[in-house]
Design a protein around this motif. Structure first.
Motif, PDB file in Angstrom:
ATOM      1  N   UNK A 202      57.910  42.368  16.554  1.00 42.58           N
ATOM      2  CA  UNK A 202      56.637  42.808  17.369  1.00 42.58           C
ATOM      3  C   UNK A 202      56.729  44.223  17.608  1.00 42.58           C
ATOM      4  N   UNK A 203      55.524  44.850  17.988  1.00 46.30           N
ATOM      5  CA  UNK A 203      55.793  46.113  18.480  1.00 46.30           C
ATOM      6  C   UNK A 203      56.669  46.287  19.612  1.00 46.30           C
ATOM      7  N   UNK A 204      57.079  47.549  19.508  1.00 46.51           N
ATOM      8  CA  UNK A 204      58.088  47.810  20.695  1.00 46.51           C
ATOM      9  C   UNK A 204      59.572  47.349  20.501  1.00 46.51           C
ATOM     10  N   UNK A 205      59.822  46.828  19.345  1.00 52.75           N
ATOM     11  CA  UNK A 205      61.111  46.446  19.223  1.00 52.75           C
ATOM     12  C   UNK A 205      62.162  47.461  19.081  1.00 52.75           C
ATOM     13  N   UNK A 206      61.785  48.664  18.897  1.00 50.98           N
ATOM     14  CA  UNK A 206      62.637  49.830  18.618  1.00 50.98           C
ATOM     15  C   UNK A 206      63.263  50.258  19.955  1.00 50.98           C
ATOM     16  N   UNK A 207      62.208  50.070  21.164  1.00 52.33           N
ATOM     17  CA  UNK A 207      62.775  50.303  22.342  1.00 52.33           C
ATOM     18  C   UNK A 207      63.953  49.082  22.996  1.00 52.33           C
ATOM     19  N   UNK A 208      63.826  48.106  22.399  1.00 50.43           N
ATOM     20  CA  UNK A 208      64.827  47.005  22.701  1.00 50.43           C
ATOM     21  C   UNK A 208      66.085  47.007  21.892  1.00 50.43           C
ATOM     22  N   UNK A 209      65.869  47.406  20.960  1.00 54.59           N
ATOM     23  CA  UNK A 209      66.918  47.496  19.856  1.00 54.59           C
ATOM     24  C   UNK A 209      67.811  48.821  19.686  1.00 54.59           C
ATOM     25  N   UNK A 210      66.880  49.903  19.904  1.00 50.41           N
ATOM     26  CA  UNK A 210      67.544  51.183  19.721  1.00 50.41           C
ATOM     27  C   UNK A 210      67.747  51.784  21.037  1.00 50.41           C
ATOM     28  N   UNK A 211      69.005  51.865  21.468  1.00 51.46           N
ATOM     29  CA  UNK A 211      69.483  52.387  22.729  1.00 51.46           C
ATOM     30  C   UNK A 211      69.980  53.925  22.373  1.00 51.46           C
ATOM     31  N   UNK A 212      70.514  54.567  23.421  1.00 53.97           N
ATOM     32  CA  UNK A 212      70.963  55.973  22.809  1.00 53.97           C
ATOM     33  C   UNK A 212      71.878  55.663  21.555  1.00 53.97           C
ATOM     34  N   UNK A 213      71.956  56.886  20.673  1.00 53.18           N
ATOM     35  CA  UNK A 213      72.846  56.722  19.559  1.00 53.18           C
ATOM     36  C   UNK A 213      74.251  56.699  19.926  1.00 53.18           C
ATOM     37  N   UNK A 214      74.714  57.429  21.044  1.00 47.50           N
ATOM     38  CA  UNK A 214      76.204  57.271  21.294  1.00 47.50           C
ATOM     39  C   UNK A 214      76.550  55.782  21.583  1.00 47.50           C
ATOM     40  N   UNK A 215      75.536  55.011  22.001  1.00 44.82           N
ATOM     41  CA  UNK A 215      76.281  53.710  22.322  1.00 44.82           C
ATOM     42  C   UNK A 215      76.776  52.844  21.026  1.00 44.82           C
TER      43      UNK A 215
END
Length: 405
Positions: A202-215
């Protein structure tokens, strides 16, 4: 989702453009199941990776950051067949939606029975059931007092179209206007493409899956990074921060490089402080840190997940000690620049601005190109894929505008 063999399948697709038989592709599909009486029994939706740029994103609102997680149409084709098999396909502007879906199946070598005479077009039927309504889905829904919030989301539009069909069925009652189509749909053969089990997105999946890259960096014992490793990472970091934004694709690139170089979270924290100190030293070169320079330093600190005091510490450090040098990315007159995606004002206008600034617009990405300007920095276009393979910076039009002053 219920997949009974008798009833309606209301579909809606969002696409990269209007030319299904040329290069445009489906990027989102929504399906709602109805009984012959118009009762909703289930729904399904997913974004679809078109493996190209997304076209007019200001219309459909789909981001490349989300689509990068999505399945291709080949991944969901078997599921789509199971959702449509045995049902009358319904859409608002049926030729458009079934034309795109049929073309996607054709690319896979499958002939899907998606024809105008086998389905129901709620736009065409509005002439009979909503004679005063304009043709658009929004206008028909308004006339029928059907809510439509979030237009150009495939599932939301499919739900609205399903409600519109139910409204037509209620107006036609006790007659059953599409009874023959319902019986024909049960007997209509479909190609066999087994479902792959690919998860829907679904839309918005990047906000759920992609935290700050350092994590996503694996913690290791702290160590001093090899100078070559530090230089490679800082060079990529400088390219990424050209537009003061870390896109999902750029975050992936930073994580991959840091992992390949064996850099730990502690290493990256130290390198990020070094990078900020180098920016602070450049800002202090004339003895004054302007409001704009301070704003840039604060933004970079935020993007790198540094503390609120990091900028002041960097300014103090740059005054008191020699900070590691960072090779900054700079454009030079005559550099080749490529543009991709649909930009405000049109691509020709942006290419003209590049020429006025002394740069040379180029039609394709080669190793001689210095920069790619993309309407969406996470674009899946062929130009962007090649630019990432060559390690070229990708910036937004707004960032390019700032770069040329």
């Amino acid at each position: 989702m219920a997949r009974g063999p008798f009833g309606y399948a209301v579909i809606d697709v969002e696409t990269t453009g209007l030319a299904s038989r040329r290069h445009d592709r489906v990027i989102e599909i929504g399906v709602v199941h109805l009984t012959p009486a118009g009762e909703v029994t289930g729904e399904w939706t997913t974004l679809v990776n078109p493996e190209r740029d997304l076209g007019p994103q200001h219309i459909h609102g789909v981001s490349a950051a989300d689509v990068r997680h999505a399945p291709t149409f080949a991944d969901v084709a078997g599921t789509v067949i199971e959702l449509l098999r045995g049902r009358v396909v319904v859409a608002h502007n049926l030729p458009f939606d079934v034309g795109f879906v049929a073309q996607e199946f054709a690319r896979l070598g499958a002939a899907a029975p998606l024809r105008r005479d086998l389905g129901v077009c709620t736009m065409a039927e509005a002439i009979r059931y909503l004679p005063q309504a304009p043709r658009s889905l929004a206008a028909c829904c308004a006339m029928a007092d059907i809510p439509l919030n979030g237009h150009h989301d495939a599932l939301i539009d499919a739900r609205a179209c399903a409600s519109l069909l139910r409204h037509y069925l209620d107006l036609a009652s006790p007659a059953d206007p599409w009874r023959d189509l319902l019986h024909t749909a049960v007997r209509t053969p479909w190609p066999h493409l087994p479902p792959t089990g690919a998860p829907w997105v679904r839309r918005g999946v990047s906000a759920d899956r992609d935290g700050h890259f350092l994590a996503r960096i694996v913690d290791r014992l702290p160590r001093v990074p090899h100078p070559a490793a530090a230089d490679s990472y800082l060079a990529l970091l400088d390219q990424v921060l050209l537009d003061h934004h870390i896109s999902a694709s750029e975050a992936d690139a930073l994580v991959t490089l840091a992992t390949d170089l064996g850099l730990s979270r502690e290493d990256l924290n130290r390198l990020h402080h070094d990078y900020l100190a180098a920016l602070a030293e450049a800002a202090l070169a004339d003895g004054v840190v302007t409001v704009a320079e301070r704003r840039e330093l604060d933004l970079v600190a935020t993007l790198l997940d540094l503390s609120s005091t990091a900028v002041d510490e960097a300014l103090t450090r740059s005054r008191d000690e020699k900070v590691p040098a960072v090779q900054r990315f700079r454009l030079a007159p005559g550099d080749l620049i490529v543009f991709t995606g649909e930009m405000d004002g049109g691509r020709d206008a942006w290419e003209a601005r590049a020429r006025q600034a002394g740069y040379v617009p180029h039609p394709t990405v080669t190793k001689k190109v210095r920069l790619l300007v993309a309407a969406d920095p996470d674009t899946l276009s062929g130009k962007a894929r090649k630019a990432r393979a060559y390690g070229l910076p990708i910036v937004t039009p707004d960032a390019f505008s700032c770069m040329i002053g």
